[in-house]
Structures are given as C-alpha cells and as structure tokens.
Design a protein around this motif. Sequence first.
Motif, PDB file in Angstrom:
ATOM      1  N   UNK A 233      34.129  41.798  30.252  1.00 62.96           N
ATOM      2  CA  UNK A 233      33.800  43.170  30.300  1.00 62.96           C
ATOM      3  C   UNK A 233      33.903  43.278  31.909  1.00 62.96           C
ATOM      4  N   UNK A 234      35.128  43.147  32.652  1.00 63.61           N
ATOM      5  CA  UNK A 234      35.418  43.213  33.944  1.00 63.61           C
ATOM      6  C   UNK A 234      36.729  43.749  33.807  1.00 63.61           C
ATOM      7  N   UNK A 235      36.860  44.925  34.966  1.00 63.44           N
ATOM      8  CA  UNK A 235      38.126  45.196  35.115  1.00 63.44           C
ATOM      9  C   UNK A 235      38.931  44.336  36.319  1.00 63.44           C
ATOM     10  N   UNK A 236      40.418  44.282  36.084  1.00 60.35           N
ATOM     11  CA  UNK A 236      41.125  43.161  36.847  1.00 60.35           C
ATOM     12  C   UNK A 236      42.310  44.038  37.631  1.00 60.35           C
ATOM     13  N   UNK A 262      46.669  47.074  36.451  1.00 55.87           N
ATOM     14  CA  UNK A 262      45.490  47.210  36.426  1.00 55.87           C
ATOM     15  C   UNK A 262      44.866  47.340  35.051  1.00 55.87           C
ATOM     16  N   UNK A 263      43.727  46.445  34.493  1.00 56.01           N
ATOM     17  CA  UNK A 263      43.403  46.464  33.207  1.00 56.01           C
ATOM     18  C   UNK A 263      41.903  46.750  33.377  1.00 56.01           C
ATOM     19  N   UNK A 264      41.202  47.652  32.589  1.00 58.77           N
ATOM     20  CA  UNK A 264      39.646  47.837  32.731  1.00 58.77           C
ATOM     21  C   UNK A 264      39.243  48.029  31.333  1.00 58.77           C
ATOM     22  N   UNK A 296      48.644  49.310  44.287  1.00 62.56           N
ATOM     23  CA  UNK A 296      47.100  49.242  43.518  1.00 62.56           C
ATOM     24  C   UNK A 296      46.286  48.543  44.499  1.00 62.56           C
ATOM     25  N   UNK A 297      44.993  49.071  44.720  1.00 59.89           N
ATOM     26  CA  UNK A 297      44.017  48.430  45.461  1.00 59.89           C
ATOM     27  C   UNK A 297      42.454  48.433  44.903  1.00 59.89           C
ATOM     28  N   UNK A 298      41.654  47.965  45.250  1.00 61.34           N
ATOM     29  CA  UNK A 298      40.192  47.971  44.936  1.00 61.34           C
ATOM     30  C   UNK A 298      39.991  49.488  44.510  1.00 61.34           C
ATOM     31  N   UNK A 299      40.101  50.066  45.462  1.00 59.52           N
ATOM     32  CA  UNK A 299      39.744  51.442  45.174  1.00 59.52           C
ATOM     33  C   UNK A 299      40.272  52.262  43.933  1.00 59.52           C
TER      34      UNK A 299
END
Length: 594
Positions: A233-236, A262-264, A296-299
């Motif tokens: 249950x984490x986005x990567x 990005x996979x959420x 892509x970044x953490x934001x």
Amino acid sequence: MASLFVIQGRDQGSRFHLEEAVHTIGRTHTHSIRLHDTEVSRNHAELVRRGDGYVVRDLGSSNGTFVNGKAIQEHELVSGDQVQVGRSLLLYTGFLDDRVEDLADKVDIVPKAGAEEDGSRIVASMSQTGGSEWLMPDARSSSNPWLARARSNLQIMYRTALAVSHTMDIDQLLARIMDMIFDWVEADRGCIMLKDPQTGRLTPKVRRHRRGVRSDEKISISKTILDYVVEQNEGVLTSNARDDSRWDPAQSIVSLGVREALCVPMQGRYEVVGVIYIDTAVTPQKMLAAKGENHFNEEHLRLMIAIAHQAALAVEDTSYYKALVQAERLAAVGQTIASLSHHIKNILQGVRGGSYLIELGLGDHDEATKGEERDDAAAQKAVDTIRKGWSIVERNQERISSLVLDMLTFSKEREPEPRPANLNEIAAEVVDLMASRAQDMSVELTWRPARDMPTLLFDPEALHRAILNVVTNAIDACDEKEDGRVIVTARYDDQAKLAQVIVEDNGAGIAPDDLEAIFSVFVSRKGGRGTGLGLPVTRKILEEHGGQVRVESTVGRGSRFTLELPAASVPPESHERDGGFRLPDEASSSASAT
C-alpha cells in the motif's frame, strides 16, 4: 444498533443487524449471518456480545478470519473495523452513543436589528460555479516559486474533487481522471486498473498515450511494481531500476526498459481498489544515452497518491451506491413475487372450485349412465355441472394469464381500463369462485345482489381482484368460528351515484389500533397464509377508480368492508350493443356450506 454491512462479495449490499448476545457466521441457513460465499466455512466464525461491543472469534475455519487485513483467533471489534471471511468483506458499525450535546446555548444567531449585532459586513464573496480557474488563479501569476507550486497542486486537487463528485459512472470517472493526469504530468503512457472484487486480480479500465500520439502499442506493466504497490500500500517512483535495491535486476522492470515510472495505490476507506500507473518509456539503448533531469520527483508522487485516493473514494461510493440500488431492486422483485403469488393463489382457488365441479359432474354422469337403467335427467344434470365447472376453470385460466401480464407493470401507476359491466355479475363470480373454499372451511357464504344495479363503466378485472381479496380475507377470518358466516351484498344509490360491494363476516374482528395498519404493505394478520398485499392492492384499485374502502370492525364480533365506487353511467347505445346483463335468479343468489 450494531451491524455488519457487506461491502465486498456475493452478498454485497446486505446488512445484518446485531441484536442477540451471540451471532454466528457461515454458509448454512442455521446462521444468523448467512453468506453465499463458497470460501466461507459452514461454521466460520461467531460474534459474542461483550459490554457495548462485540468480539469476533474464528471457529476453526478453513480460510481463517481477518480483521483489518490481519488473521485473528479472537478480536474485540471497534466501529469501522473490516472483517474478512472467505472473499467477503464486512464493515462493522458499533453501537451509537445516544447522548447528543445540546448546542442551543453554545451558539447564538444574532438578529440583524438586535442590540448585540457585531456590525460585521461582507468584504468579498465567491462561488464555486465560476470554475477552478476562478477559485484557483493561474499558478504562473505568482512570483514566489513555492507559492506557485502550491497553487498548482491545490488547483489539481480541486479539479479532481469536482471530477469525482459530478459523476456516478466509474468508467467515465476514470477516463476523466486519466485525462487530467496527462494535463498535469508529462507522461508517455498511463493506465488505471481496478481490483476485481471476486478474484482480487487487477483489471485494466483506462489506457492513455501522450496527447498527439496515436499508438496501438500494448502497455506492459511490471508485475514486480504492481505487487509491491498493492501488498505494501505504497506509491513508488522508479527512476533507474538498477539503482533501487528493492528491485531484483533480473525482474521484468529492467527488461522492459522503463526509465521512469509512477505507480500509486487507489486506497479507499476500506481497502485498495486499484492502481494508477504512468511512465516514460524508452528503449534500453536510448536509456543509456539519456542524460538530464528526471521527469518525475517525489512531489509528483505525493500528488499522484492524493489523486488516487480521491478516485478510490469515488469508486467505493459508486460501488456501494450500485449495491444499495441492487438491494432495492431485489426488494422490489420480492414484493412483485409476493403480490403475484397472492393473486395466483386466489385464482387457483377458483380453478380448484371449477375442477371440483367437473369431478363431481363426471362422477354423477358415470352413475347415471351405468348399467341398463339409464337416467337421462341425471346424466343431463351431470353434464350441466361439468359445463359450469369448466366455465369457472376457463375464466380463471384467462385471468391468470392477464394477471401475469399486469405484473410486468406492477411498479407503475396503473390507469383503469373501464368498459360497460355489471357489478352484480363481477361479485357473483367471486362468490362462485370462493364457494368451495368456504365449504372446505365450514363457512356459510351468502350472496345478495342489488336489484337495481345498472350497467356501469369500470375495470372488471381490477374490481374482480379487489372483491376477491376482501372475500378471501373474510372467509379466512371465520376459520376458527363454529358458525362462520360471510355475507356479500351489492348496493346501488341512485341519488348519490354510488355503487357498493359490502363484505361482512362474524370472524375475530380487528383491533382499533390495527384498522389503518391493515392497509400497509406486508402487514398480514393471517400468519404464513397471507402476503400482506391483498388489502393494499384492493385500496389501490378502488382509489384508481376514484372510490374508497371503508372498514368497521369489532373484536370478537366481526368486520364489515365497504368497497365504494363512483357510478359512471354507460351511454344507452353502449348498453344495447352489449346486450345488457341478466340478474341471477333467487336459486343462485345464495351459496352456503355448513
């Protein structure tokens, strides 16, 4: 009251109220919480009342019992817990605190002209009807980069909230979400997948490529990423698979040549309902040559997680809404079936009466024609009895056919189909149909026609059904009476222009408090013999004709039902064309059984 609401599984939409000290969960009908889930054990678990809550215990089930995703042997439930048995997921709602704080003295609304008015005035106002651009100004208008970024993200979330609140179609919702994601993020490919509630597998629902690029290319998504996102249950965010120790270089993420992805998870209130995946796909050769900043970044990751959560809530709400609609539809089907069964029961009773006459006539005919001494008069009488019985059977065959057709539109408001008819004949048919039932129950059934009943305009089939329901109830009310008696009387008031059918019995009677309740759907005083639909249907039919049903009853002495119908006269030419109606003679005006 505490309850369990099935939010996933074959019984989705069902609610089980918890009132007893012990409730058991299983597949068989002996359990108070019965689930039609093949992976639920016959005796799976039990709920035991403890104070103001319940404790769930596993009863040695094959697949175990889980609370909030964790296997348990015994667990004290709190409101909001999710109980999983087999493939069924149930939401537990605990007992509500009935104590409500009285805020009347805590909040004071000051009148405009009051002495204590604080003099506040409106400085600015804003409405959401102006759209997100009006509420959220363009982020580029700010000179502060942090503020510009915050405004941009806030605008994205606001538009997402609007999108999920304005549609109840899941496919349309997901398509709009994906379109907005491609507006906000420079991605090459994207896909939204939802979890199948039965199998748990992810099923693609929406696929997109970069705008302006049309491609039939398949989007190959790494199972490694999907498994991690759903299970943890984490986005990567993956920028270079070889640099991330969590990914095995031998796995598919490397061989696919995905440079950034990005996979959420779409995390709702209760579980992960799906995933959102976007990436920038390049070949391994271009990936080696690529240099520069990451797309892509953490934001981006945080923003995608927030968007996915909004979408998941909308998916859950839509699913539960559909489950409630399905439950209401099944309830409506149940009502229809019950009503259909009630009317067919009455009609079959008429068929039974006709069959009895046919059987009686055949027996008399055999006796009259047996041997050398032939009795022609007795044989003719037997033939007449057979014909009368067959006539009753034939009429009810037609009625049962028309009844089934009427039930197709049972949920709609039905307009009567009036035609010239005589209320005497309609009521007499009912008495003939119910004569054998009255005889079986040792109830005297008497018919008193109106001598001056004219030909009127009304729906004969509907009135037949209304009278039949009341007469059936009257006979049943005399079931335990030694001298049970039902009198059916027709009357016509020329001055008031009213036609009436009065059904009187000397049965058990109805208590004053129950007089209005008897017209409520599914309220029956006949136990398993009644469906609770007869009298409501009768009232509905009379009201459709502009009439009414009046009831007078005394406990222990019997009841009197008056079916009152406004008299709509028939033009003389219609009456002549129809040939008029014959009033039954005195010999046929009474049918009694003692």
